[in-house]
Design an enzyme around this catalytic site. Sequence first.
Site, PDB file in Angstrom:
ATOM      1  N   ASP A   6       0.864  -1.183   0.000  1.00  0.00           N
ATOM      2  CA  ASP A   6       0.000   0.000   0.000  1.00  0.00           C
ATOM      3  C   ASP A   6       0.898   1.231   0.000  1.00  0.00           C
ATOM      4  O   ASP A   6       1.517   1.556   1.017  1.00  0.00           O
ATOM      5  CB  ASP A   6      -0.909  -0.027   1.235  1.00  0.00           C
ATOM      6  CG  ASP A   6      -1.674   1.274   1.426  1.00  0.00           C
ATOM      7  OD1 ASP A   6      -1.976   1.938   0.421  1.00  0.00           O
ATOM      8  OD2 ASP A   6      -1.965   1.627   2.588  1.00  0.00           O
ATOM      9  N   ASN A   9       1.234   8.603   0.455  1.00  0.00           N
ATOM     10  CA  ASN A   9       2.052   9.788   0.201  1.00  0.00           C
ATOM     11  C   ASN A   9       3.184   9.947   1.206  1.00  0.00           C
ATOM     12  O   ASN A   9       4.241  10.476   0.869  1.00  0.00           O
ATOM     13  CB  ASN A   9       1.164  11.041   0.232  1.00  0.00           C
ATOM     14  CG  ASN A   9       0.307  11.167  -1.005  1.00  0.00           C
ATOM     15  OD1 ASN A   9       0.819  11.437  -2.086  1.00  0.00           O
ATOM     16  ND2 ASN A   9      -0.989  10.966  -0.864  1.00  0.00           N
ATOM     17  N   VAL A  13       3.191   0.792   3.267  1.00  0.00           N
ATOM     18  CA  VAL A  13       2.986  -0.351   4.144  1.00  0.00           C
ATOM     19  C   VAL A  13       3.113  -1.620   3.320  1.00  0.00           C
ATOM     20  O   VAL A  13       2.489  -1.749   2.254  1.00  0.00           O
ATOM     21  CB  VAL A  13       1.611  -0.301   4.834  1.00  0.00           C
ATOM     22  CG1 VAL A  13       1.472  -1.454   5.825  1.00  0.00           C
ATOM     23  CG2 VAL A  13       1.432   1.035   5.550  1.00  0.00           C
ATOM     24  N   ASP A 111      -6.326   3.138  -1.900  1.00  0.00           N
ATOM     25  CA  ASP A 111      -6.403   2.807  -0.481  1.00  0.00           C
ATOM     26  C   ASP A 111      -7.848   2.849   0.011  1.00  0.00           C
ATOM     27  O   ASP A 111      -8.256   2.025   0.846  1.00  0.00           O
ATOM     28  CB  ASP A 111      -5.528   3.751   0.354  1.00  0.00           C
ATOM     29  CG  ASP A 111      -5.830   5.235   0.119  1.00  0.00           C
ATOM     30  OD1 ASP A 111      -6.466   5.576  -0.901  1.00  0.00           O
ATOM     31  OD2 ASP A 111      -5.413   6.056   0.960  1.00  0.00           O
TER      32      ASP A 111
END
Length: 265
Positions: A6, A9, A13, A111
Amino acid sequence: MLLAIDVGNTQTVIGVYEGQTLQHMWRIATNKQHTSDELRLKLMPLLSSEGIDSSDLAGAVLASVVPQLSHGWQSALRKLVGAEPLVCTADSAGEELFPTAYANPSEIGADRVADAVAARSLYGQPVVVVDFGTATNIEVIDREGVFVGGVIAPGVETSAAALFSHANRLSAIELEDPHTAIGGNTAQAMQAGIVYGEAERVDGLVQRIFDQLGYKAPVVATGGLAARVAPLSRTITMVNKELTLEGLRRFFEERGACEHGGCRD
């Protein structure tokens, strides 16, 4: 094993799943200047530290809200895993997995899609997600299971950084509960304003969402600062720090990854 990434900005992760279980998770700083080779070289030591070889990875799934890095990550994962990664978007998720009333689904960040997929599957419908990242995103899934939209606001650290950079006499502080609404010193006053202020803002927005829906819903918090803000909120009912990665895993599983070239033969 499945590699789920993921790209946000501020932070990226990374998770490794064995079946449905998240075995390892890392948070690293997002650097928008990194090339695909640099991204791959950042991944390899993390995997090696847990005894994971690239040959152990059966596939990869990616969510990215940083356009400058999206193709680089795809290339890095292609080289590392030996297969095309599955890329999470509202379009690739499709109506069955991600039903939405959004006017232009292509505008929805990856996300947000992953959060909605996981929340709907784990907590049912209706459900509201509060994702504490660079932005504080609120995602709303209604009683019919449809992603109807939400809220995008400056994140806790983003707001704090703006305050510190524009107020010369205020220096950076730890973003934690000051245990007092009336700050007895400058640090406490800022903590009350930033941390309590975020909790109150979320509660106010969620209440407005409930008012518009005409009913209440479970509220799940995720993101880097979820564990700090959620206990101060009156509307957040649970915390799931792995929600976005779980959404990516379910996206990979549900979209028939092997049929789409997302895993090895």
